[in-house]
Design an enzyme around this catalytic site. Sequence first.
Site, PDB file in Angstrom:
ATOM      1  CG  HIS A 158      53.557 -24.964-101.940  1.00 20.09           C
ATOM      2  ND1 HIS A 158      52.233 -24.585-101.952  1.00 20.09           N
ATOM      3  CD2 HIS A 158      53.549 -26.310-101.921  1.00 20.09           C
ATOM      4  CE1 HIS A 158      51.464 -25.668-101.936  1.00 20.09           C
ATOM      5  NE2 HIS A 158      52.232 -26.718-101.924  1.00 20.09           N
TER       6      HIS A 158
ATOM      7  CG  ASP B  29      45.940 -25.502-127.038  1.00 20.06           C
ATOM      8  OD1 ASP B  29      46.981 -25.075-127.592  1.00 20.06           O
ATOM      9  OD2 ASP B  29      44.943 -25.896-127.673  1.00 20.06           O
TER      10      ASP B  29
END
Length: 436
Positions: free
Chosen positions: A164, A379
């Site tokens: 993070h 994708d």
Amino acid sequence: MDKALKSEIEGVEEIESCFIAPSEDTPRQGLWLSPLDIVLANRGHTPNVYFYRRDVVAASTNTDFFEVGRIKEAMAKALVAFYPLAGRLHVDGSSRPKIECNAEGALFVVARSELTVDDFSDLKPSPELRRLFVPRIEPASIVLGIQVTFLSCGGVALGTVLHHAAIDALSACHFLQTWSSFSRDGEAAVVDLPCHDRTLLRARSPPVVHPDVHSMFSLKLNLCEPLGPISTKIFTISVHQLAALKRICGGMSTFCAVSALVWQCMCVARQLPLDAETCVTFPVNIRRRVTPPLPDRYFGNALVIMKVASMVRDVVLGTLAASAAQIKSTLGRLDGEMLQSVIDYNEIAGMSNKPAKGNLPDTELRMIGWLGMPVYDVDFGWGKPEVMSRAESVRSGFVYMMDGTDNDGGGVRVLMCMEARKMEEFERLFYAKFVQ
């Protein structure tokens, strides 16, 4: 996850573990981290998981489903532009965190399991889910880790961990979109180059902190020891239920309306004293809010945590519309001066030396909105993921709000983490609002 799934955890077979370096030469230097990065340096890695089903379309392609070589090659290409993710988190001579851009590479693990996509139709975060599908990061200085797990049904679980201190969720989406585009489109992939200039969020010299900063923002994470087991559950709000809720809230945004509902149900389920003060906090993307605005593809942490405080009496006995309006009003007070003050404050405060473990106080709620983020735009050439979620959420009081999946019929998914003994009452209160 049931006992049968837990027993499969130990049976997951790791096939390969390696590091993927950028495919071309990249800058070798220390990347300075902004005050909004260093305040997150002790938060560790964010674990997410994506499930892909091998459908008829994917099965008819000429290449193997999730061909490892193709995915590795695409990652190496993506890391050329996103080279900090191939580096290591270190500290400089003044103990300030930085990313050493040394091209040592991102961790890449390949595994297989006898589990299926259908075993996770009721997907919810858990320590078991993380251990199953997310790579272990050793040493902790690794910035990015990926695990591709081939399932017995022919599907794939893609686990990701990103530190993070390196990036926020929007930057993570940018990288994953680029990586998957290289895999799907090859040389025809369109790459929006990231901006690595984190000095755009530098503190002033000397720092100047506006007095209202303490009331408008959550400036540090106050965690306490858990008093009992923690439970995680996903609540689905349909498109029609969401429309009704927004009408109740006077036409407020989805985020404000759902936050108001969760806040009220949390206060009642926990039986908070009416004269106690409660607050809801939430990250806000400041890329377009700072002066001057950041580049759209700023790569790093560009979040501040805003705070809305109220008496429990007003949240519980008042209307959802009033709470939603209070949240909206706080957002409206955000301007360039206040944002620069938060940056200056974090520069002064620096990184906490305490690990970020424990729960939020019972009176506090952290709403994390992923609404509208392209979390499903990943994708690799065999279709988008069927479902995506955090792999683990163990801090009571943390709530993730995200768009519903096609299987949900749209709407919103609310991932709630709170004390197990209170979860059933929270669920009853939550859905009761939609049958009035």
